[in-house]
Motif scaffolding. Structure first.
Motif, PDB file in Angstrom:
ATOM      1  N   MET A  16      33.003  25.886  52.665  1.00 34.36           N
ATOM      2  CA  MET A  16      31.661  26.114  53.515  1.00 34.36           C
ATOM      3  C   MET A  16      31.041  27.339  53.385  1.00 34.36           C
ATOM      4  SD  MET A  16      31.840  23.364  56.005  1.00 34.36           S
ATOM      5  CE  MET A  16      31.350  23.857  57.428  1.00 34.36           C
ATOM      6  N   ARG A  40      28.099  26.304  51.179  1.00 29.57           N
ATOM      7  CA  ARG A  40      27.231  25.240  51.310  1.00 29.57           C
ATOM      8  C   ARG A  40      26.633  25.327  52.803  1.00 29.57           C
ATOM      9  NH1 ARG A  40      31.374  20.215  49.968  1.00 29.57           N
ATOM     10  NH2 ARG A  40      31.990  21.070  48.006  1.00 29.57           N
ATOM     11  N   ASP A  41      27.213  25.842  53.850  1.00 32.69           N
ATOM     12  CA  ASP A  41      26.492  26.049  55.277  1.00 32.69           C
ATOM     13  C   ASP A  41      25.165  26.778  55.101  1.00 32.69           C
ATOM     14  OD1 ASP A  41      26.457  25.164  58.094  1.00 32.69           O
ATOM     15  OD2 ASP A  41      26.927  27.160  58.344  1.00 32.69           O
ATOM     16  N   TYR A  85      28.912  28.106  63.589  1.00 39.72           N
ATOM     17  CA  TYR A  85      28.646  26.842  63.012  1.00 39.72           C
ATOM     18  C   TYR A  85      27.604  26.174  64.064  1.00 39.72           C
ATOM     19  CZ  TYR A  85      29.125  22.428  60.608  1.00 39.72           C
ATOM     20  OH  TYR A  85      29.006  21.468  59.702  1.00 39.72           O
ATOM     21  N   LYS A 121      27.276  23.085  64.757  1.00 39.26           N
ATOM     22  CA  LYS A 121      28.106  22.123  65.622  1.00 39.26           C
ATOM     23  C   LYS A 121      29.484  22.590  65.944  1.00 39.26           C
ATOM     24  CE  LYS A 121      26.310  19.582  62.560  1.00 39.26           C
ATOM     25  NZ  LYS A 121      26.138  18.329  61.791  1.00 39.26           N
ATOM     26  N   LEU A 156      31.474  22.000  67.999  1.00 41.45           N
ATOM     27  CA  LEU A 156      32.689  21.021  68.215  1.00 41.45           C
ATOM     28  C   LEU A 156      33.274  20.513  67.410  1.00 41.45           C
ATOM     29  CD1 LEU A 156      31.001  19.093  71.186  1.00 41.45           C
ATOM     30  CD2 LEU A 156      32.930  20.758  71.322  1.00 41.45           C
ATOM     31  N   ALA A 157      32.784  20.476  66.050  1.00 40.88           N
ATOM     32  CA  ALA A 157      33.581  20.123  64.901  1.00 40.88           C
ATOM     33  C   ALA A 157      34.915  20.853  64.567  1.00 40.88           C
ATOM     34  CB  ALA A 157      32.462  20.167  63.593  1.00 40.88           C
ATOM     35  N   SER A 158      35.146  21.728  65.212  1.00 45.35           N
ATOM     36  CA  SER A 158      36.329  22.605  65.032  1.00 45.35           C
ATOM     37  C   SER A 158      37.409  21.838  65.954  1.00 45.35           C
ATOM     38  CB  SER A 158      36.039  24.083  65.455  1.00 45.35           C
ATOM     39  OG  SER A 158      35.949  24.049  66.731  1.00 45.35           O
ATOM     40  N   TRP A 159      37.250  20.623  66.570  1.00 46.52           N
ATOM     41  CA  TRP A 159      38.479  19.960  67.223  1.00 46.52           C
ATOM     42  C   TRP A 159      39.537  19.861  66.384  1.00 46.52           C
ATOM     43  CZ3 TRP A 159      40.022  15.248  65.576  1.00 46.52           C
ATOM     44  CH2 TRP A 159      38.829  14.658  64.618  1.00 46.52           C
ATOM     45  N   VAL A 160      39.207  19.533  64.799  1.00 51.73           N
ATOM     46  CA  VAL A 160      40.348  19.254  64.032  1.00 51.73           C
ATOM     47  C   VAL A 160      41.422  20.345  64.080  1.00 51.73           C
ATOM     48  CG1 VAL A 160      39.523  17.954  62.324  1.00 51.73           C
ATOM     49  CG2 VAL A 160      38.607  20.445  62.073  1.00 51.73           C
ATOM     50  N   PHE A 161      41.154  21.640  64.329  1.00 52.96           N
ATOM     51  CA  PHE A 161      42.035  22.591  64.281  1.00 52.96           C
ATOM     52  C   PHE A 161      42.758  22.377  65.403  1.00 52.96           C
ATOM     53  CE2 PHE A 161      38.751  24.687  61.857  1.00 52.96           C
ATOM     54  CZ  PHE A 161      39.210  25.356  60.722  1.00 52.96           C
ATOM     55  N   ALA A 162      42.202  22.339  66.544  1.00 55.63           N
ATOM     56  CA  ALA A 162      42.977  22.163  67.783  1.00 55.63           C
ATOM     57  C   ALA A 162      43.662  21.100  67.988  1.00 55.63           C
ATOM     58  CB  ALA A 162      41.778  22.028  68.974  1.00 55.63           C
ATOM     59  N   PRO A 182      37.526  29.422  62.164  1.00 55.24           N
ATOM     60  CA  PRO A 182      36.456  29.672  61.455  1.00 55.24           C
ATOM     61  C   PRO A 182      35.331  28.470  61.799  1.00 55.24           C
ATOM     62  CG  PRO A 182      38.090  28.564  60.151  1.00 55.24           C
ATOM     63  CD  PRO A 182      38.593  29.442  61.408  1.00 55.24           C
ATOM     64  N   PHE A 183      34.059  28.731  61.682  1.00 56.54           N
ATOM     65  CA  PHE A 183      33.149  27.658  61.977  1.00 56.54           C
ATOM     66  C   PHE A 183      33.390  27.040  63.264  1.00 56.54           C
ATOM     67  CE2 PHE A 183      33.047  28.203  57.403  1.00 56.54           C
ATOM     68  CZ  PHE A 183      31.810  28.555  57.144  1.00 56.54           C
ATOM     69  N   SER A 184      33.614  27.594  64.394  1.00 61.31           N
ATOM     70  CA  SER A 184      33.917  27.257  65.685  1.00 61.31           C
ATOM     71  C   SER A 184      33.003  27.528  66.983  1.00 61.31           C
ATOM     72  CB  SER A 184      35.460  27.404  65.992  1.00 61.31           C
ATOM     73  OG  SER A 184      35.580  28.806  66.264  1.00 61.31           O
ATOM     74  N   LEU A 208      44.928  19.476  73.828  1.00 59.85           N
ATOM     75  CA  LEU A 208      43.848  20.385  73.557  1.00 59.85           C
ATOM     76  C   LEU A 208      43.769  21.366  75.274  1.00 59.85           C
ATOM     77  CD1 LEU A 208      40.955  18.259  72.186  1.00 59.85           C
ATOM     78  CD2 LEU A 208      42.448  19.944  71.085  1.00 59.85           C
ATOM     79  N   LYS A 231      51.378  17.015  68.926  1.00 58.29           N
ATOM     80  CA  LYS A 231      50.118  16.885  68.191  1.00 58.29           C
ATOM     81  C   LYS A 231      50.404  16.025  66.873  1.00 58.29           C
ATOM     82  CE  LYS A 231      47.456  20.533  69.712  1.00 58.29           C
ATOM     83  NZ  LYS A 231      46.870  22.001  69.460  1.00 58.29           N
ATOM     84  N   ILE A 286      31.530  14.014  65.502  1.00 59.83           N
ATOM     85  CA  ILE A 286      31.226  15.574  65.020  1.00 59.83           C
ATOM     86  C   ILE A 286      32.362  16.131  64.078  1.00 59.83           C
ATOM     87  CG2 ILE A 286      31.075  17.862  65.732  1.00 59.83           C
ATOM     88  CD1 ILE A 286      30.284  16.536  68.528  1.00 59.83           C
ATOM     89  N   LEU A 287      31.626  16.206  62.745  1.00 58.60           N
ATOM     90  CA  LEU A 287      32.739  16.617  61.896  1.00 58.60           C
ATOM     91  C   LEU A 287      31.933  17.778  60.836  1.00 58.60           C
ATOM     92  CD1 LEU A 287      31.237  14.818  59.795  1.00 58.60           C
ATOM     93  CD2 LEU A 287      33.467  13.249  60.232  1.00 58.60           C
ATOM     94  N   TYR A 288      32.669  18.443  60.047  1.00 55.31           N
ATOM     95  CA  TYR A 288      32.067  19.349  59.125  1.00 55.31           C
ATOM     96  C   TYR A 288      31.482  18.443  58.024  1.00 55.31           C
ATOM     97  CZ  TYR A 288      34.639  23.275  61.422  1.00 55.31           C
ATOM     98  OH  TYR A 288      34.956  24.004  62.421  1.00 55.31           O
ATOM     99  N   SER A 334      29.188  19.151  55.802  1.00 52.63           N
ATOM    100  CA  SER A 334      28.839  19.891  54.415  1.00 52.63           C
ATOM    101  C   SER A 334      29.849  19.438  53.451  1.00 52.63           C
ATOM    102  CB  SER A 334      29.000  21.323  54.561  1.00 52.63           C
ATOM    103  OG  SER A 334      28.134  21.803  55.752  1.00 52.63           O
ATOM    104  N   LEU A 335      30.998  18.885  53.809  1.00 52.04           N
ATOM    105  CA  LEU A 335      32.076  18.429  52.966  1.00 52.04           C
ATOM    106  C   LEU A 335      31.852  17.142  52.675  1.00 52.04           C
ATOM    107  CD1 LEU A 335      35.163  20.229  54.706  1.00 52.04           C
ATOM    108  CD2 LEU A 335      33.848  21.051  52.964  1.00 52.04           C
ATOM    109  N   LEU A 346      45.759  20.482  57.096  1.00 48.71           N
ATOM    110  CA  LEU A 346      46.453  21.225  58.477  1.00 48.71           C
ATOM    111  C   LEU A 346      47.277  20.179  58.905  1.00 48.71           C
ATOM    112  CD1 LEU A 346      42.887  21.320  60.014  1.00 48.71           C
ATOM    113  CD2 LEU A 346      44.343  23.139  59.087  1.00 48.71           C
ATOM    114  N   ARG A 399      28.326  14.469  49.896  1.00 52.93           N
ATOM    115  CA  ARG A 399      28.417  15.335  51.103  1.00 52.93           C
ATOM    116  C   ARG A 399      28.003  14.449  52.351  1.00 52.93           C
ATOM    117  NH1 ARG A 399      26.450  21.192  49.000  1.00 52.93           N
ATOM    118  NH2 ARG A 399      28.027  21.023  47.136  1.00 52.93           N
TER     119      ARG A 399
END
Lengths: 553, 257
Positions: free
Chosen positions: A337, A340-341, A406, A408, A410-416, A485-487, B53, B76, B87-89, B91-92, B104, B132
């Motif tokens: 990231m 790229r970001d 970042y 967007k 909200l994309a950090s929902w993956v961590f949560a 990160p990116f959140s 969450l 989880k 909504i996702l990252y 750039s990947l 993860l 990407r």
């Protein structure tokens, strides 16, 4: 201001009395676009998107006006018109190109017209003209902000007629700039995908930010005015024909001194001819293909990437550094990231460049410009070794600070939603991604310089510097709440975070200073290296244990 | 069939605003549950609580007999979540995104690679797997999200408007996938505004309005109880003001002016 402009254009109704142009529609489209312009958020010098507010554009114009007033000093203080007007014209061209590419590109590239306006009963000529006039209004406002100081100064120093000539020549130059920028866009759009175009725009933005943040440091050192005096009687020739600012310079020289050269008329033809021909070409040729061309930006996929899986270097590195899934995943994530970001790059690269440029400028003022002279000077200043070593650890801080933002968030929902027991594992991945990537990018070249200029006895000092940089980061992660990160959408960092960062920089500075003092007793640093490694490993374990209660969500 | 989700007297406040006003539900495994309600009814809040969450709720919420508040990590790893709006990252590339998400979840890297490659092939994205995602359409991103939500083979799947942006063929495929996942015993929590799909796909429909369950049962049961022909009609009857005919007439009248 917009209302005034619309009223003024309203007076020009007679110019557009054609059956295929609806003037009222045209005014309406223009009015709407000018309103949108003034609300468009722009990226400021720190790379943060400025929040939407009224009068953004007017503020921008005011800023440009002040900057231009400074540039107008050249016209007052430089004795030769060729040089002073060339410099000012170059400034005009560069500024307008940059603004066209970074700021106005979203307007030029805007395809929403075709969905919103073109689906209504609006003729293509009306739409085209509204876009053209819109661009002209924008350019005229900008040009005036840039030119006004110079025009006033010229009138004062060389008289009214000269100022009028300068204004006319400059407006032609602006038209030419618009044409060249358009050509640039058409070329880029033909050969690259929209993604590539965005990346190019991003690079230009980074370039501007670097120039703005660090430019004055360089200018102060590079500019020596006495070298300009020698070119009093410069003859037109060779490379002057490809540099439009020089045309203005020479033509102004002719206006002021009344000295004609045999080639002067060529420049006059060029500066008037090229904009007029290109304007004719743009209006007549492009008007038909224009809709289709812009409309196709959205879906065309040029330069498609291959299906081949090119392994990112982080995926090879992570294998050697981490066994655990989460650390490894976050290591690769941060690594990718940060390359790229675009927002991240726009924010971080200029700051890093600034830090690097502010490294000793002592070389630039040294009288003896020979390589040997430089080397002797450097070798006599051993403190520079430590300055370079410890400066890079501040770069890590800049990166760590920016990595949380970042577009967007909200994309950090993956961590949560992931089932990570200890988010400390995430911290560790992030810490080493930044450490390995940035420390190494700067440390390897810097180490090379240090070892070759100051000698191999500094090897242990370099290692000690790396360890201290990492340890100071570890301490930071252990002492403040961690943000994923990116959140986060763009915000100012919290006060506590800033204080801790300053403390960390202070700590690094003290260590660097002490290191400088005790460094000649070489085994002390060797012992220090060993102690640092032990501490580093212990702190790694501590970080790994950090739980969710220390994470900001 | 055993009880997999158990909600007792669930309350949730945002500040002083009460979003959920005491929800009671018991959900058996191997079912597709349609979770519907008007905007602002508390659907997303319920899903956020069930996916761990949001943990500051009042009441009892258990998945597999474990209280979510105290066992959010175990839970989880049992569930998969596909949020709405793709909504996702981006750039990947898809492969990189799965590698990240799988990491993860502590999955084996080779396993992730082979699995996600196969899944992308099924979804017709094999050729795009290393591109990407910034250039992806909404439907393509949605497919990537669906895979990322199921990569770790979850027992319970929470889907929020999962069909948005997908073309008709993909919609049929996803619906069939959900059908077959039910038969192998997965529980699917399906939240959507598209009533036709919910009506046909779901074994049980739960309708909430202003933080309370106002209807619960199979489509047949609801239909008989409410005396409506379709789920849409019933939805309007229970949550709307039932003025849609008058409002429509008014709208048409104004346009004519």
């Amino acid at each position: 201001m917009n209302k005034v402009i619309i009223k003024l254009i309203g007076k020009l109704r007679f110019l557009f009395s054609r059956p295929d142009v609806d003037f009222d529609q045209l005014l309406l489209i223009l009015e709407t676009k000018l309103t949108i312009d003034n609300r468009r958020s722009r990226v400021n010098l720190q790379g943060q998107a400025v929040k939407e507010s009224k009068y953004i554009f007017i503020k921008q114009l005011a800023f440009i006006f002040v900057l231009s007033s400074l540039m107008a000093m050249f016209i007052i203080f430089l004795p030769t018109p060729v040089m002073s007007f060339s410099i000012y014209s170059a400034y005009l061209m560069v500024t307008i190109t940059m603004i066209l590419i970074t700021d106005f590109s979203s307007v030029i590239m805007d395809t929403s017209d075709f969905v919103i306006v073109y689906t209504r009963p609006v003729s293509s000529r009306t739409l085209f003209l509204s876009r053209l006039i819109h661009t002209f209004i924008y350019l005229l406002q900008l040009s005036l902000a840039i030119l006004l100081p110079a025009i006033i100064v010229t009138a004062y120093k060389y008289g009214f007629i000269t100022a009028v000539v300068f204004t006319i020549l400059s407006l032609f130059l602006v038209l030419m700039t618009l044409f060249l920028t358009n050509l640039f866009y058409l070329l880029v759009m033909r050969f690259f995908s929209e993604e590539k175009l965005k990346n190019i725009i991003n690079l230009v933005q980074i370039g501007i930010a670097i120039v703005l943040m660090s430019g004055y440091r360089l200018v102060m050192n590079f500019f020596s005015f006495d070298s300009l005096e020698n070119i009093d009687n410069l003859q037109i020739g060779g490379w002057h024909f490809v540099l439009p600012p020089m045309w203005v310079g020479f033509l102004m020289d002719t206006t002021i001194t009344s000295k004609f050269q045999s080639n002067t008329w060529v420049l006059l033809v060029l500066i008037i001819g090229i904009p007029l021909v290109s304007l004719y070409y743009m209006t007549s040729k492009l008007i038909n293909g224009f809709g289709g061309r812009l409309g196709s930006i959205d879906d065309s996929k040029k330069g498609k990437k291959s299906v081949e899986n090119k392994k990112d270097i982080s995926e090879l590195l992570s294998k050697f550094i981490f066994k655990s899934g989460a650390s490894r995943a976050n290591f690769e994530f941060i690594w990718k990231m940060t390359s790229r970001d675009r927002n991240f790059k726009l924010k971080t690269f200029p700051m890093v460049a600034y830090l690097l440029i502010s490294m000793p400028t002592i070389f630039l003022v040294n009288k003896d410009k020979s390589l040997n002279g430089m080397l002797e000077l450097a070798q006599s200043q051993t403190w520079m070794v430590f300055y370079m070593i410890y400066m890079t650890s501040i770069i890590m801080n800049v990166v760590r600070q920016n990595v949380v933002f970042y577009e967007k968030p909200l994309a950090s929902w993956v961590f949560a939603t992931s089932s990570i027991r200890n988010p400390g594992e995430l911290f560790l991945g992030q810490l080493y991604a930044i450490a390995v990537k940035y420390l190494m990018i700067f440390f390897i070249p810097i180490s090379f310089i240090i070892l070759s200029v100051w000698g191999f006895e500094y090897l242990d000092d370099i290692f000690f510097g790396i360890f201290i940089a990492i340890i100071s980061q570890q301490v930071l992660y252990l002492s403040i709440k961690y943000t994923l990160p990116f959140s986060l959408a763009n915000e100012k960092p919290s006060g506590a975070q800033t204080i801790f960062m300053l403390l960390q920089m202070f700590f690094v500075g003290i260590v660097g200073y002490l290191h400088n003092i005790i460094s000649h007793v070489s085994y002390v640093i060797l012992i220090g290296d060993i102690m640092a490694i032990v501490l580093l490993v212990i702190l790694n374990k501590e970080i790994k244990k950090i739980g969710w209660e220390k994470v900001n969500i | 069939m055993e009880t997999i989700i158990e909600i007792r007297n669930l309350h949730k406040f945002y500040g002083s605003h009460e979003v959920l006003k005491g929800i009671d539900l018991e959900i058996k495994s191997g079912q597709i549950i349609g979770y519907i309600g008007p905007n602002g009814a508390g659907k997303s809040t319920t899903i956020k609580i069930l996916t761990g969450l949001l943990i500051d709720y009042a009441g009892e919420v258990k998945i597999n007999g474990l209280e979510i508040k105290d066992h959010s990590l175990e839970i989880k790893s049992l569930i998969g979540y596909v949020p709405e709006n793709a909504i996702l990252y981006d750039s990947l590339s898809p492969m990189e995104y799965f590698r990240f998400v799988g990491g993860l979840h502590q999955l084996d890297l080779d396993k992730i690679k082979s699995k996600s490659q196969e899944l992308l092939r099924v979804f017709g994205l094999a050729d795009n797997r290393n591109e990407r995602m910034t250039s992806f359409s909404k439907g393509m991103k949605q497919k990537v999200l669906l895979i990322s939500g199921m990569l770790h083979n979850p027992q319970i799947l929470f889907l929020d408007e999962p069909l948005s942006g997908l073309d008709a063929n993909s919609v049929i495929l996803i619906k069939e996938i959900l059908n077959q996942m039910r038969t192998v015993g997965k529980t699917i929590f399906y939240s959507s505004h598209i009533m036709d799909v919910v009506e046909k796909l779901c074994d049980r429909i739960i309708l909430i309005n202003s933080g309370l369950v106002i209807a619960d049962g199979t489509f047949e049961e609801l239909k008989n109880a409410q005396n409506s022909a379709s789920l849409e009609q019933m939805f309007n009857l229970l949550t709307g003001n039932n003025e849609h005919i008058a409002l429509a007439a008014e709208f048409v009248e104004i346009i004519k002016e």
